[in-house]
Design a protein around this motif. Structure first.
Motif, PDB file in Angstrom:
ATOM      1  N   UNK A  17       0.817  -1.215   0.000  1.00  0.00           N
ATOM      2  CA  UNK A  17       0.000   0.000   0.000  1.00  0.00           C
ATOM      3  C   UNK A  17       0.852   1.267   0.000  1.00  0.00           C
ATOM      4  N   UNK A  18       2.181   1.107   0.077  1.00  0.00           N
ATOM      5  CA  UNK A  18       3.042   2.287   0.155  1.00  0.00           C
ATOM      6  C   UNK A  18       2.931   3.164  -1.082  1.00  0.00           C
ATOM      7  N   UNK A  19       2.649   2.553  -2.233  1.00  0.00           N
ATOM      8  CA  UNK A  19       2.585   3.324  -3.479  1.00  0.00           C
ATOM      9  C   UNK A  19       1.253   4.035  -3.661  1.00  0.00           C
ATOM     10  N   UNK A  75     -18.324   0.884   5.431  1.00  0.00           N
ATOM     11  CA  UNK A  75     -17.636   2.166   5.598  1.00  0.00           C
ATOM     12  C   UNK A  75     -16.713   2.111   6.815  1.00  0.00           C
ATOM     13  N   UNK A  76     -17.203   1.543   7.893  1.00  0.00           N
ATOM     14  CA  UNK A  76     -16.381   1.415   9.096  1.00  0.00           C
ATOM     15  C   UNK A  76     -15.208   0.474   8.874  1.00  0.00           C
ATOM     16  N   UNK A  77     -15.432  -0.594   8.112  1.00  0.00           N
ATOM     17  CA  UNK A  77     -14.348  -1.529   7.796  1.00  0.00           C
ATOM     18  C   UNK A  77     -13.236  -0.834   7.025  1.00  0.00           C
ATOM     19  N   UNK A  78     -13.622  -0.030   6.032  1.00  0.00           N
ATOM     20  CA  UNK A  78     -12.632   0.695   5.229  1.00  0.00           C
ATOM     21  C   UNK A  78     -11.870   1.681   6.110  1.00  0.00           C
ATOM     22  N   UNK A  79     -12.586   2.424   6.942  1.00  0.00           N
ATOM     23  CA  UNK A  79     -11.945   3.397   7.833  1.00  0.00           C
ATOM     24  C   UNK A  79     -10.969   2.703   8.783  1.00  0.00           C
ATOM     25  N   UNK A  80     -11.377   1.567   9.335  1.00  0.00           N
ATOM     26  CA  UNK A  80     -10.497   0.834  10.250  1.00  0.00           C
ATOM     27  C   UNK A  80      -9.261   0.303   9.523  1.00  0.00           C
ATOM     28  N   UNK A  81      -9.457  -0.175   8.302  1.00  0.00           N
ATOM     29  CA  UNK A  81      -8.333  -0.685   7.512  1.00  0.00           C
ATOM     30  C   UNK A  81      -7.306   0.409   7.250  1.00  0.00           C
ATOM     31  N   UNK A 103      -7.234  -5.777   2.245  1.00  0.00           N
ATOM     32  CA  UNK A 103      -6.833  -4.858   1.185  1.00  0.00           C
ATOM     33  C   UNK A 103      -5.491  -5.247   0.575  1.00  0.00           C
ATOM     34  N   UNK A 104      -4.538  -5.659   1.398  1.00  0.00           N
ATOM     35  CA  UNK A 104      -3.226  -6.054   0.891  1.00  0.00           C
ATOM     36  C   UNK A 104      -3.332  -7.261  -0.043  1.00  0.00           C
ATOM     37  N   UNK A 130      -2.865  -9.226  -5.628  1.00  0.00           N
ATOM     38  CA  UNK A 130      -3.415 -10.327  -6.419  1.00  0.00           C
ATOM     39  C   UNK A 130      -2.685 -10.425  -7.760  1.00  0.00           C
ATOM     40  N   UNK A 131      -2.708 -11.609  -8.332  1.00  0.00           N
ATOM     41  CA  UNK A 131      -2.009 -11.853  -9.593  1.00  0.00           C
ATOM     42  C   UNK A 131      -2.530 -10.937 -10.698  1.00  0.00           C
ATOM     43  N   UNK A 132      -3.845 -10.747 -10.736  1.00  0.00           N
ATOM     44  CA  UNK A 132      -4.446  -9.906 -11.776  1.00  0.00           C
ATOM     45  C   UNK A 132      -4.008  -8.456 -11.636  1.00  0.00           C
ATOM     46  N   UNK A 133      -4.052  -7.933 -10.409  1.00  0.00           N
ATOM     47  CA  UNK A 133      -3.675  -6.538 -10.175  1.00  0.00           C
ATOM     48  C   UNK A 133      -2.192  -6.323 -10.498  1.00  0.00           C
ATOM     49  N   UNK A 134      -1.349  -7.247 -10.062  1.00  0.00           N
ATOM     50  CA  UNK A 134       0.086  -7.133 -10.328  1.00  0.00           C
ATOM     51  C   UNK A 134       0.374  -7.181 -11.824  1.00  0.00           C
TER      52      UNK A 134
END
Length: 277
Positions: A1-3, A41-47, A202-203, A208-212
């Protein structure tokens, strides 16, 4: 997620307008109305809190964000979870009032972009340009500035950039109302789904192979065989993490003209490059 320095969160897939250069003005339409659940929404915020996210968070996608009455509460939640993040909205302004603007700012919004799609909205929204960190986005001549949205929007002289790299899927993350993480902001209909944040970390989705595969091929300017990308005309080198603000928007307006006039071009390019890292 650094990028990743830009995260778009579409909480509701509706809009007040039907512009021809957006999915709401196309023949193809979403089959149903989707509203992101409060739990997601809370899950995303916590992540984002867990990874100490400090990039830009924009609670909008291919939609009108102010149609969601939860927007002030959502911005407040994101601000509390990600105090170092830059939180901005882009709206067509149809539902904007001074009271709502003040509520959004009090909730933790850093900047607001107002897309003016015709002359009447330009004139109506013009007074907001005097408000702190509000920028008017002139969409009265959209053909001059638009991409073809992965080939979904038919533009004259829209030539696919098959020999140029694109870093949008590397620098940005697009989350739709049902939790789907899609290719990029030009994926209007969620045709390329990388995963779903409601069921996957999220990581895991990012790696994932497709995203990479998409990110690797796009970085090397190889768009062959990539759905949407092979017919897209966006180069995607510029991802402004402080959008809708521009390079020198932090400078008081009376001084801004002098800065634009007298600052050497090399310095301007450097400031823009740093802002887009």
């Amino acid at each position: 997620m650094n990028s990743v320095n830009i995260i778009h969160i579409e909480t509701l897939n509706l809009c007040t307008r039907h512009c021809w250069y957006c999915k709401f003005g196309q023949n193809r339409q979403d089959p149903s109305t989707l509203r992101m659940t409060d739990e997601l929404i809370e899950t995303i915020a916590d992540t984002l809190h867990d990874i100490d996210y400090s990039g830009r968070i924009s609670p909008f996608g291919i939609n009108e964000p102010l149609l969601d009455p939860r927007m002030p509460e959502m911005i407040s939640l994101l601000r509390s979870k990600c105090p170092r993040a830059f939180i901005s909205l882009v709206s067509n302004g149809d539902l904007l009032t001074r009271e709502l603007y003040e509520t959004l700012v009090a909730s933790g919004m850093d900047a607001l972009g107002l897309s003016c799609h015709d002359e009447s909205s330009w004139q109506r929204l013009k007074p907001y340009a005097r408000y702190p960190n509000v920028r008017l986005i002139d969409m009265r001549r959209p053909k001059e500035i638009l991409s073809n949205r992965g080939g979904e929007v038919k533009l004259r002289n829209s030539i696919p950039q098959t020999n140029k790299p694109c870093f949008v899927p590397l620098k940005t993350l697009e989350i739709r109302s049902n939790g789907d993480v899609v290719l990029c902001c030009n994926d209007m209909y969620s045709d390329v789904v990388m995963g779903n944040i409601a069921f996957q970390p999220l990581e895991e989705i990012r790696n994932s192979k497709q995203f990479l595969n998409y990110r690797s091929k796009l970085a090397s300017a190889d768009r062959r065989g990539l759905k949407l990308c092979e017919v897209c005309n966006r180069t995607g080198g510029n991802c402004n993490w402080k959008f809708p603000l521009e390079d020198f928007d932090w400078i008081p307006k009376p001084l801004r003209k002098a800065v634009y006039r007298w600052t050497p071009a090399t310095v301007k390019k450097l400031v823009k490059k740093v802002g887009n890292l």
